[in-house]
Enzyme design. Structure first.
Site, PDB file in Angstrom:
ATOM      1  N   LYS A 123       0.950  -1.083   0.136  1.00 29.70           N
ATOM      2  CA  LYS A 123      -0.035  -0.007  -0.182  1.00 29.70           C
ATOM      3  C   LYS A 123       0.769   1.382   0.029  1.00 29.70           C
ATOM      4  O   LYS A 123       1.820   1.334   0.924  1.00 29.70           O
ATOM      5  CB  LYS A 123      -0.920  -0.006   1.295  1.00 29.70           C
ATOM      6  CG  LYS A 123      -2.334  -0.475   0.889  1.00 29.70           C
ATOM      7  CD  LYS A 123      -3.117  -0.340   2.397  1.00 29.70           C
ATOM      8  CE  LYS A 123      -4.495  -0.204   2.231  1.00 29.70           C
ATOM      9  NZ  LYS A 123      -5.063   0.153   3.437  1.00 29.70           N
TER      10      LYS A 123
HETATM   11  C1  E4P Z   1      -8.567   0.605   3.396  1.00 25.88           C
HETATM   12  O1  E4P Z   1      -7.572   0.005   2.807  1.00 25.88           O
HETATM   13  C2  E4P Z   1      -8.307   1.362   4.708  1.00 25.88           C
HETATM   14  O2  E4P Z   1      -7.443   0.259   5.470  1.00 25.88           O
HETATM   15  C3  E4P Z   1      -9.804   1.516   5.222  1.00 25.88           C
HETATM   16  O3  E4P Z   1     -10.618   1.068   4.550  1.00 25.88           O
HETATM   17  C4  E4P Z   1     -10.071   2.860   5.890  1.00 25.88           C
HETATM   18  O4  E4P Z   1     -11.086   2.823   6.646  1.00 25.88           O
HETATM   19  P1  E4P Z   1     -11.418   3.870   7.662  1.00 25.88           P
HETATM   20  O5  E4P Z   1     -11.626   4.996   6.694  1.00 25.88           O
HETATM   21  O6  E4P Z   1     -12.879   3.372   8.339  1.00 25.88           O
HETATM   22  O7  E4P Z   1     -10.301   4.069   8.571  1.00 25.88           O
END
Ligand code: E4P
Length: 217
Positions: free
Chosen positions: A83
């Site tokens: 990521k």
């Molecule tokens: C995606 O890869 C992220 O880890 C995640 O969906 C973030 O979600 P949040 O906005 O609920 O923290």
């Protein structure tokens, strides 16, 4: 549409995996920090549990440091995808990681322009965050619609992961719009199969069944 779990918690990942519907995992620094374990060890455990891609996020912000960190993370398991933040430095790093054959998931995507550029740089996945857009009164799903339209128009192969999902309607809308993946927290995964009419129906069938006497059964 593939289903990933958005979690770094082994118990949640095991439970979701046991349902037979799990295709992968996304983690992020916040989710790993919650587990109070060494992130690298936790990621190894996650990779042993799941037969599918596991996203691990870099902390570095400039391109050369992102690449260095990505190379370390990708040694943990062949399931690991990296990521990378959707920034200018993230783009540069993505181009290099792609040329090295490393899968990337461009995260924190909040606009169609970001989604188009990360795809051009070779991203395997893009993660638009719908819930966080909804939180600031922008329609998160409009972004998914735009990215799907652009990617389809130019036959772009980067897969769209709908992220920051908060409730079952986000999941259904993601599927209706043709997203490739939805990454869903465990609490929401459980809600996907809940329906009050299913519960009432089961209760009624069992009550009716009990009205038969033993000989009739
Ligand atoms: C995606 O890869 C992220 O880890 C995640 O969906 C973030 O979600 P949040 O906005 O609920 O923290």
């Amino acid at each position: 549409m593939k289903l990933f779990i958005d979690s770094a918690n082994i118990e949640e990942i095991k439970k979701a995996n046991s349902l037979g519907v799990l295709d992968g995992v996304t983690t992020n620094p916040t989710l790993l920090a919650k587990e109070k374990q060494k992130p690298v060890e936790q990621l190894k455990k996650i990779c042993r549990e799941v037969n599918g891609p596991v996203s691990a996020e870099v902390i570095a912000l400039n391109a050369s440091d992102i690449v260095k960190e990505a190379l370390q993370l990708s040694k943990l398991s062949e399931n690991i995808g990296i990521k990378v933040p959707s920034t200018v430095e993230g783009l540069k790093a993505t181009k290099e990681l792609t040329s090295l054959g490393i899968k990337t998931n461009l995260t924190l995507c909040f606009s169609a322009s970001q989604a188009l550029l990360v795809a051009k740089a070779g991203a395997s996945y893009v993660s638009p965050f719908v819930g966080r857009l909804d939180d600031i009164s922008f329609e998160g799903m409009d972004l998914i619609k735009d990215i799907r339209l652009i990617y389809t128009q130019y036959d772009i192969k980067t897969q769209i992961i709908v992220a920051s999902i908060r409730h079952p309607l986000h999941f259904v809308d993601a599927a209706k719009l043709g997203a490739d993946v939805a990454t869903v927290p465990y609490a929401v995964i459980e809600k996907l199969m809940q329906h009050p009419l299913t519960d009432i129906g089961i209760k009624r069938f069992l009550e009716d069944w009990r009205t038969l006497d033993t000989k009739q059964k």
